[in-house]
Scaffold this motif. Structure first.
Motif: not given
Length: 298
Positions: A18-27, A59-64, A241-243
């Motif tokens: 359930d972890k959101v990896l891409y906040p821009a799209t909520g993926t 592992p924490d998304g593109p911003d991590g 990337r962001a998305e």
């Protein structure tokens, strides 16, 4: 509790679905794993087959935190294939080879980009494909990359070589050419020759050197990824990337018709429809009948 899933007889612990990896799209991570398991698996595995993989982990998304690794990560299951790859004359490097769905899902659970060389694990340094990485320097975009790709397509065709395109999943475009096996240094030299020719023919558009000061408003034709030690984003991998953009195969009609950068941005959610419509547009890269000999040096 981390769910345990069985994939082709292998038990996998798939974590943080359930972890959101891409906040821009909520993926979420679960949606990323679904992309790899259901949408991309067949096509991606064909391009990963028998190639040592390098991972860009996020592992924490593109911003991590992001980090690149070639060695098998700690905890790699014993059933994942490991290849011994020469690093230099006195040392071997060990790298993962993703051969099946279970290995793919184990790797995808780490949250990675997949990067592969232009050669296979049983023939290190002997390339069976060539790549041109077309990287735009702002304000140039993928639109300008398409113009360069069309020039390269014609130049390659003059030497009897077919070319196939994919988005990088970032800003640019990759052109790939299936080859009869040839030493990576010969492939690199040929690719450099064409990059220099492109700059000479399109001086206002192309640069073949990496120097940042030369690149604004131009397309850098990066031939260096043909070197034996280099890797390129594998077709269909998602990018940090962001998305959740995919490194997506594209048609020559799409390259010819591209007028805005958004036309060549494809997200994970777009890929099922594209695969249904086109199949694997890069299938010729893994068809030995499509391979052509590298032209002799002048």
């Amino acid at each position: 509790m981390t769910p345990i899933t069985e994939v082709e007889g292998r038990r996998l612990a798939l974590s943080n679905l359930d972890k959101v990896l891409y906040p821009a799209t909520g993926t979420t991570k679960g949606e990323v794993l679904h992309y790899y398991a259901v949408t991309a698996a067949d096509a991606l595995l064909a391009h990963l087959h028998n190639r040592p993989v390098s991972f860009l982990r996020y592992p924490d998304g593109p911003d991590g935190q992001r980090f690149f690794t070639k060695n098998p990560p700690p905890g790699t299951p014993s059933w994942v294939r490991i290849a011994e790859v020469p690093r230099h004359a006195a040392q071997q490097n060990r790298q993962v080879v993703v051969q099946d769905l279970a290995s793919l899902m184990w790797a995808a659970n780490l949250v990675v980009e997949f990067h592969t060389p232009q050669w296979q694990a049983d023939a290190p340094g002997i390339a069976d494909r060539m790549v041109f990485d077309l990287d735009p320097g702002a304000p140039a975009t993928v639109v300008e990359c398409c113009r360069v790709a069309l020039w390269l397509r014609e130049r390659l065709a003059a030497d009897g070589l077919p070319a196939y395109g994919k988005t990088s999943g970032s800003k640019g475009l990759h052109l790939l050419v299936p080859l009869e096996p040839a030493p990576a240094d010969r492939v690199s030299a040929y690719a450099k020759r064409l990059a220099v020719e492109a700059e000479q023919d399109l001086p206002d558009l192309v640069v073949h050197r990496m120097t940042r000061a030369l690149r604004p408003g131009k397309v850098f034709v990066d031939f260096s990824q043909n070197a034996a030690a280099k890797t390129t984003a594998t077709p269909y991998t998602l990018r940090a990337r962001a998305e959740p953009t995919a490194s997506a195969p594209v048609t020559w009609a799409e390259i010819e018709d591209c007028r805005t950068p958004a036309e060549l941005v494809f997200l994970a959610a777009d890929m099922a429809g594209r695969l249904e419509r086109y199949g694997d547009l890069l299938g010729p890269l893994i068809d030995p009948d499509r391979a052509r000999p590298l032209p002799a040096a002048p």
